[in-house]
Design a protein around this motif. Structure first.
Motif, PDB file in Angstrom:
ATOM      1  N   ALA A 171       0.848  -1.241  -0.093  1.00  0.00           N
ATOM      2  CA  ALA A 171      -0.036   0.038   0.028  1.00  0.00           C
ATOM      3  C   ALA A 171       0.990   1.301   0.066  1.00  0.00           C
ATOM      4  CB  ALA A 171      -0.941  -0.058   1.145  1.00  0.00           C
ATOM      5  N   ILE A 172       1.880   1.341   0.664  1.00  0.00           N
ATOM      6  CA  ILE A 172       2.930   2.636   0.850  1.00  0.00           C
ATOM      7  C   ILE A 172       3.647   2.591  -0.709  1.00  0.00           C
ATOM      8  CG2 ILE A 172       5.120   3.292   1.650  1.00  0.00           C
ATOM      9  CD1 ILE A 172       4.101   2.101   4.286  1.00  0.00           C
ATOM     10  N   MET A 173       3.781   1.518  -1.224  1.00  0.00           N
ATOM     11  CA  MET A 173       4.581   1.737  -2.593  1.00  0.00           C
ATOM     12  C   MET A 173       3.726   2.175  -3.518  1.00  0.00           C
ATOM     13  SD  MET A 173       7.860   1.252  -2.371  1.00  0.00           S
ATOM     14  CE  MET A 173       8.423   0.467  -3.604  1.00  0.00           C
ATOM     15  N   ARG A 174       2.464   1.763  -3.280  1.00  0.00           N
ATOM     16  CA  ARG A 174       1.417   2.102  -4.186  1.00  0.00           C
ATOM     17  C   ARG A 174       1.024   3.539  -4.285  1.00  0.00           C
ATOM     18  NH1 ARG A 174      -2.565  -3.200  -4.069  1.00  0.00           N
ATOM     19  NH2 ARG A 174      -1.781  -4.273  -6.121  1.00  0.00           N
ATOM     20  N   SER A 175       1.006   4.105  -3.000  1.00  0.00           N
ATOM     21  CA  SER A 175       0.768   5.572  -2.889  1.00  0.00           C
ATOM     22  C   SER A 175       1.854   6.312  -3.266  1.00  0.00           C
ATOM     23  CB  SER A 175       0.144   5.679  -1.284  1.00  0.00           C
ATOM     24  OG  SER A 175       1.404   5.579  -0.769  1.00  0.00           O
ATOM     25  N   ARG A 176       3.030   5.806  -2.844  1.00  0.00           N
ATOM     26  CA  ARG A 176       4.144   6.451  -3.461  1.00  0.00           C
ATOM     27  C   ARG A 176       4.406   6.496  -4.899  1.00  0.00           C
ATOM     28  NH1 ARG A 176       9.216   4.558   0.055  1.00  0.00           N
ATOM     29  NH2 ARG A 176       7.974   5.362   1.588  1.00  0.00           N
ATOM     30  N   TYR A 177       4.117   5.516  -5.519  1.00  0.00           N
ATOM     31  CA  TYR A 177       4.318   5.518  -6.894  1.00  0.00           C
ATOM     32  C   TYR A 177       3.059   4.987  -7.769  1.00  0.00           C
ATOM     33  CZ  TYR A 177       8.997   4.941  -5.633  1.00  0.00           C
ATOM     34  OH  TYR A 177      10.240   5.137  -4.798  1.00  0.00           O
TER      35      TYR A 177
ATOM     36  N   ARG B  37      10.341  -2.925  -8.316  1.00  0.00           N
ATOM     37  CA  ARG B  37      10.946  -2.080  -7.332  1.00  0.00           C
ATOM     38  C   ARG B  37      11.304  -2.771  -6.198  1.00  0.00           C
ATOM     39  NH1 ARG B  37      10.423   3.628  -8.387  1.00  0.00           N
ATOM     40  NH2 ARG B  37       9.087   4.267  -9.956  1.00  0.00           N
ATOM     41  N   PHE B  38      10.259  -3.671  -5.649  1.00  0.00           N
ATOM     42  CA  PHE B  38      10.423  -4.527  -4.886  1.00  0.00           C
ATOM     43  C   PHE B  38      11.747  -5.668  -4.902  1.00  0.00           C
ATOM     44  CE2 PHE B  38       6.063  -3.572  -3.635  1.00  0.00           C
ATOM     45  CZ  PHE B  38       6.339  -3.214  -2.085  1.00  0.00           C
ATOM     46  N   ILE B  39      11.583  -5.994  -6.175  1.00  0.00           N
ATOM     47  CA  ILE B  39      12.742  -6.994  -6.404  1.00  0.00           C
ATOM     48  C   ILE B  39      14.269  -6.291  -6.452  1.00  0.00           C
ATOM     49  CG2 ILE B  39      13.738  -8.293  -8.493  1.00  0.00           C
ATOM     50  CD1 ILE B  39      10.973  -8.888  -9.442  1.00  0.00           C
ATOM     51  N   ALA B  40      14.179  -5.051  -6.663  1.00  0.00           N
ATOM     52  CA  ALA B  40      15.559  -4.335  -6.625  1.00  0.00           C
ATOM     53  C   ALA B  40      15.660  -3.935  -5.298  1.00  0.00           C
ATOM     54  CB  ALA B  40      15.354  -2.808  -7.562  1.00  0.00           C
ATOM     55  N   ALA B  41      14.701  -3.598  -4.664  1.00  0.00           N
ATOM     56  CA  ALA B  41      15.110  -3.406  -3.146  1.00  0.00           C
ATOM     57  C   ALA B  41      15.607  -4.696  -2.502  1.00  0.00           C
ATOM     58  CB  ALA B  41      13.876  -2.937  -2.308  1.00  0.00           C
TER      59      ALA B  41
END
Length: 191
Positions: free
Chosen positions: A35-41, A52-56
């Motif tokens: 949810a945080i990543m969806r709101s951020r991007y 993005r999650f894979i890169a992190a």
């Protein structure tokens, strides 16, 4: 003799407890992170968000690899210290990889509570365990000096983690496309 009867509900509860308490898999945290990543991007496609999650995950894989392999490089570290490093690093990597797969599943609209996730998580556990033990299991790697073995092991763990993410991305992305196609076909048939 009495027969032990275990219902699916008992199995589901035991499995849930295993992943929560033993493996540290927190579904509520996974939902919050997505949810945080969806709101951020907000303009990201599901594929871009998953990437993005894979890169992190890459720097986190390095930490796990260090826990697994660094104790073997230190000559004064005894077998117990090496075992503790391998056990903690492998466990951390399993949790990180399972979390990554669950994040990608959620991004593509999969239900985290669906029993299908259990088989997927066991596959992640197996792949991570094999990658963690690669410097011992693969004869060409097991004969390397400890420093080279740590580098090879680190590369193997990071690559495995990335592959797990990419495979999850393709798997859930393909399921989403198939699901969308079936919905469109059903709507066209009924309309």
């Amino acid at each position: 003799m009495g027969r032990l009867i275990v219902s699916n509900e008992d199995f589901d509860l035991a499995t849930e407890k295993f992943f929560y308490y033993c493996m540290g898999l927190r579904k509520a945290d996974i939902r919050t992170q997505v949810a945080i990543m969806r709101s951020r991007y907000p303009d990201d496609t599901p594929e871009r968000l998953a990437r993005r999650f894979i890169a992190a995950q890459t720097p986190l894989s390095m930490v796990s690899s260090a826990l697994i392999h660094i104790p073997a490089v230190i000559p004064v570290a005894g077998p117990a210290f090496r075992f503790l490093g391998a056990a903690s690093g492998t466990t951390l990597m399993m949790v990180l990889n399972m979390t990554l797969v669950m994040q990608i599943a959620l991004i593509f609209g999969r239900d985290l509570d669906d029993n299908a996730r259990i088989k997927e998580l066991f596959a992640v556990i197996a792949a991570t365990g094999l990658a963690s033990g690669s410097t011992t299991l693969v004869p060409q790697l097991s004969t390397l000096r400890p420093t080279l073995k740590a580098i090879a092991g680190g590369a193997t763990i990071m690559t495995t983690s990335r592959l797990i993410g990419e495979i999850a991305l393709k798997f859930y992305g393909r399921k989403q496309i198939a699901s969308s196609a079936q919905t469109s076909h059903a709507n066209a048939a009924s309309g």
